[in-house]
Design a protein around this motif. Structure first.
Motif, PDB file in Angstrom:
ATOM      1  N   THR A  19       0.844  -1.193   0.000  1.00 31.92           N
ATOM      2  CA  THR A  19       0.000   0.000   0.000  1.00 31.92           C
ATOM      3  C   THR A  19       0.878   1.241   0.000  1.00 31.92           C
ATOM      4  O   THR A  19       1.885   1.304   0.710  1.00 31.92           O
ATOM      5  CB  THR A  19      -0.906   0.028   1.248  1.00 31.92           C
ATOM      6  OG1 THR A  19      -1.628  -1.198   1.332  1.00 31.92           O
ATOM      7  CG2 THR A  19      -1.897   1.180   1.182  1.00 31.92           C
ATOM      8  N   ARG A  20       0.469   2.212  -0.807  1.00 30.71           N
ATOM      9  CA  ARG A  20       1.194   3.490  -0.845  1.00 30.71           C
ATOM     10  C   ARG A  20       0.211   4.604  -1.157  1.00 30.71           C
ATOM     11  O   ARG A  20      -0.610   4.485  -2.076  1.00 30.71           O
ATOM     12  CB  ARG A  20       2.281   3.440  -1.925  1.00 30.71           C
ATOM     13  CG  ARG A  20       2.977   4.755  -2.240  1.00 30.71           C
ATOM     14  CD  ARG A  20       4.001   5.130  -1.151  1.00 30.71           C
ATOM     15  NE  ARG A  20       4.677   6.378  -1.485  1.00 30.71           N
ATOM     16  CZ  ARG A  20       5.979   6.484  -1.708  1.00 30.71           C
ATOM     17  NH1 ARG A  20       6.761   5.431  -1.632  1.00 30.71           N
ATOM     18  NH2 ARG A  20       6.513   7.656  -1.971  1.00 30.71           N
ATOM     19  N   PHE A  30      -2.459   6.532 -12.029  1.00 32.66           N
ATOM     20  CA  PHE A  30      -2.790   5.438 -12.960  1.00 32.66           C
ATOM     21  C   PHE A  30      -1.946   5.543 -14.228  1.00 32.66           C
ATOM     22  O   PHE A  30      -1.410   4.545 -14.717  1.00 32.66           O
ATOM     23  CB  PHE A  30      -4.290   5.464 -13.300  1.00 32.66           C
ATOM     24  CG  PHE A  30      -4.737   4.249 -14.049  1.00 32.66           C
ATOM     25  CD1 PHE A  30      -5.026   3.067 -13.390  1.00 32.66           C
ATOM     26  CD2 PHE A  30      -4.866   4.285 -15.427  1.00 32.66           C
ATOM     27  CE1 PHE A  30      -5.428   1.934 -14.082  1.00 32.66           C
ATOM     28  CE2 PHE A  30      -5.266   3.157 -16.133  1.00 32.66           C
ATOM     29  CZ  PHE A  30      -5.550   1.976 -15.458  1.00 32.66           C
ATOM     30  N   LYS A  31      -1.796   6.763 -14.729  1.00 33.43           N
ATOM     31  CA  LYS A  31      -1.001   6.983 -15.942  1.00 33.43           C
ATOM     32  C   LYS A  31       0.431   6.487 -15.764  1.00 33.43           C
ATOM     33  O   LYS A  31       1.040   5.956 -16.695  1.00 33.43           O
ATOM     34  CB  LYS A  31      -1.020   8.469 -16.303  1.00 33.43           C
ATOM     35  CG  LYS A  31      -0.349   8.791 -17.615  1.00 33.43           C
ATOM     36  CD  LYS A  31      -0.503  10.273 -17.962  1.00 33.43           C
ATOM     37  CE  LYS A  31       0.144  10.557 -19.307  1.00 33.43           C
ATOM     38  NZ  LYS A  31      -0.043  11.936 -19.725  1.00 33.43           N
ATOM     39  N   PHE A 105      -6.494   1.263  -7.661  1.00 38.64           N
ATOM     40  CA  PHE A 105      -6.187   2.688  -7.581  1.00 38.64           C
ATOM     41  C   PHE A 105      -7.394   3.387  -6.976  1.00 38.64           C
ATOM     42  O   PHE A 105      -8.520   3.205  -7.438  1.00 38.64           O
ATOM     43  CB  PHE A 105      -5.904   3.242  -8.983  1.00 38.64           C
ATOM     44  CG  PHE A 105      -4.750   2.550  -9.671  1.00 38.64           C
ATOM     45  CD1 PHE A 105      -3.487   3.110  -9.664  1.00 38.64           C
ATOM     46  CD2 PHE A 105      -4.921   1.333 -10.320  1.00 38.64           C
ATOM     47  CE1 PHE A 105      -2.423   2.469 -10.293  1.00 38.64           C
ATOM     48  CE2 PHE A 105      -3.871   0.694 -10.953  1.00 38.64           C
ATOM     49  CZ  PHE A 105      -2.610   1.265 -10.935  1.00 38.64           C
ATOM     50  N   GLU A 106      -7.141   4.208  -5.952  1.00 40.52           N
ATOM     51  CA  GLU A 106      -8.238   4.843  -5.227  1.00 40.52           C
ATOM     52  C   GLU A 106      -8.000   6.342  -5.076  1.00 40.52           C
ATOM     53  O   GLU A 106      -6.922   6.768  -4.650  1.00 40.52           O
ATOM     54  CB  GLU A 106      -8.348   4.184  -3.841  1.00 40.52           C
ATOM     55  CG  GLU A 106      -9.394   4.754  -2.948  1.00 40.52           C
ATOM     56  CD  GLU A 106      -9.364   4.133  -1.554  1.00 40.52           C
ATOM     57  OE1 GLU A 106     -10.137   4.597  -0.706  1.00 40.52           O
ATOM     58  OE2 GLU A 106      -8.554   3.212  -1.299  1.00 40.52           O
ATOM     59  N   LYS A 107      -9.005   7.119  -5.411  1.00 46.78           N
ATOM     60  CA  LYS A 107      -8.944   8.571  -5.221  1.00 46.78           C
ATOM     61  C   LYS A 107      -9.220   8.872  -3.753  1.00 46.78           C
ATOM     62  O   LYS A 107     -10.206   8.407  -3.190  1.00 46.78           O
ATOM     63  CB  LYS A 107      -9.999   9.250  -6.094  1.00 46.78           C
ATOM     64  CG  LYS A 107     -10.080  10.746  -5.933  1.00 46.78           C
ATOM     65  CD  LYS A 107     -11.138  11.323  -6.856  1.00 46.78           C
ATOM     66  CE  LYS A 107     -11.235  12.811  -6.731  1.00 46.78           C
ATOM     67  NZ  LYS A 107     -12.183  13.365  -7.735  1.00 46.78           N
ATOM     68  N   LEU A 108      -8.340   9.648  -3.124  1.00 47.32           N
ATOM     69  CA  LEU A 108      -8.547  10.063  -1.741  1.00 47.32           C
ATOM     70  C   LEU A 108      -9.094  11.486  -1.705  1.00 47.32           C
ATOM     71  O   LEU A 108     -10.080  11.762  -1.037  1.00 47.32           O
ATOM     72  CB  LEU A 108      -7.246   9.952  -0.948  1.00 47.32           C
ATOM     73  CG  LEU A 108      -6.654   8.539  -0.859  1.00 47.32           C
ATOM     74  CD1 LEU A 108      -5.313   8.559  -0.141  1.00 47.32           C
ATOM     75  CD2 LEU A 108      -7.616   7.582  -0.181  1.00 47.32           C
ATOM     76  N   THR A 109      -8.411  12.398  -2.412  1.00 50.62           N
ATOM     77  CA  THR A 109      -8.871  13.780  -2.571  1.00 50.62           C
ATOM     78  C   THR A 109      -8.579  14.163  -4.026  1.00 50.62           C
ATOM     79  O   THR A 109      -8.106  13.336  -4.796  1.00 50.62           O
ATOM     80  CB  THR A 109      -8.112  14.753  -1.630  1.00 50.62           C
ATOM     81  OG1 THR A 109      -6.752  14.841  -2.063  1.00 50.62           O
ATOM     82  CG2 THR A 109      -8.180  14.300  -0.178  1.00 50.62           C
ATOM     83  N   LEU A 115      -2.595   3.485  -3.861  1.00 45.08           N
ATOM     84  CA  LEU A 115      -2.393   2.282  -4.659  1.00 45.08           C
ATOM     85  C   LEU A 115      -2.320   1.105  -3.702  1.00 45.08           C
ATOM     86  O   LEU A 115      -1.572   1.140  -2.725  1.00 45.08           O
ATOM     87  CB  LEU A 115      -1.095   2.370  -5.460  1.00 45.08           C
ATOM     88  CG  LEU A 115      -0.649   1.087  -6.165  1.00 45.08           C
ATOM     89  CD1 LEU A 115      -1.644   0.671  -7.244  1.00 45.08           C
ATOM     90  CD2 LEU A 115       0.742   1.278  -6.764  1.00 45.08           C
ATOM     91  N   LYS A 116      -3.112   0.070  -3.977  1.00 48.19           N
ATOM     92  CA  LYS A 116      -3.042  -1.183  -3.226  1.00 48.19           C
ATOM     93  C   LYS A 116      -2.681  -2.274  -4.225  1.00 48.19           C
ATOM     94  O   LYS A 116      -3.323  -2.405  -5.264  1.00 48.19           O
ATOM     95  CB  LYS A 116      -4.377  -1.525  -2.585  1.00 48.19           C
ATOM     96  CG  LYS A 116      -4.786  -0.614  -1.458  1.00 48.19           C
ATOM     97  CD  LYS A 116      -6.102  -1.088  -0.868  1.00 48.19           C
ATOM     98  CE  LYS A 116      -6.608  -0.139   0.189  1.00 48.19           C
ATOM     99  NZ  LYS A 116      -7.928  -0.553   0.689  1.00 48.19           N
TER     100      LYS A 116
END
Length: 154
Positions: A19-20, A30-31, A105-109, A115-116
């Motif tokens: 996780t980061r 993602f790119k 890939f997860e958007k936080l803000t 990234l997991k």
């Protein structure tokens, strides 16, 4: 200095959880995983082929300081832009069997993302062998380069 990339390896399990969190918008993170020019910069590898689609594949090659070449390749099983990549990962000519990787890939803000990576190995022994290498240090350094390089694209 604390490693920003966290690795969880439970005893007796043949998997890793990596996780980061990045100070990057989701789309840029993602790119960094799909754009050949960016991959080459942060991974320090040559992208020979990359097909970012379901049933696509990728092939990378790295040269060490002595000129020895090492290949990495895999098949992409699931590809959902800005959300998910499921793929295999194989280090050619190595004792390690093919691994299965689930990247999420997860958007936080608006300016941060996570990234997991869930990696499944053929056996607990192979996972433990990987952990005996400077794997944690290497992936943390690579993610630090990713952060630095992609920051310049903003």
């Amino acid at each position: 200095m604390e490693r920003k990339t966290k690795i969880k390896a439970e005893d007796g399990k043949q998997e890793l959880e990596i996780t980061r969190e990045f100070d990057l918008p989701l789309e840029l993170l993602f790119k960094a995983y799909v754009d050949p020019e960016i991959i080459e910069q942060w991974m320090g590898t040559k992208v020979l082929k990359i097909e970012n689609k379901k049933h696509g594949c990728y092939q990378f090659e790295t040269t060490d300081p002595r000129g020895n070449k090492y290949g990495f390749n895999g098949t992409i099983h699931e590809f959902i832009p800005n959300r998910k990549i499921t793929r295999t990962f194989e280090m050619e000519n190595s004792p390690f069997a093919v691994q299965l990787e689930f990247l999420e890939f997860e958007k936080l803000t608006e300016d941060t993302s996570r990234l997991k990576i869930h990696t499944v190995f053929k056996s607990v022994e192979l996972r433990d062998q990987m952990l005996q290498l400077p794997f944690a240090q290497g992936i943390n350094m690579a993610h630090n380069r990713l952060q630095s390089i992609v920051n310049k694209l903003r």
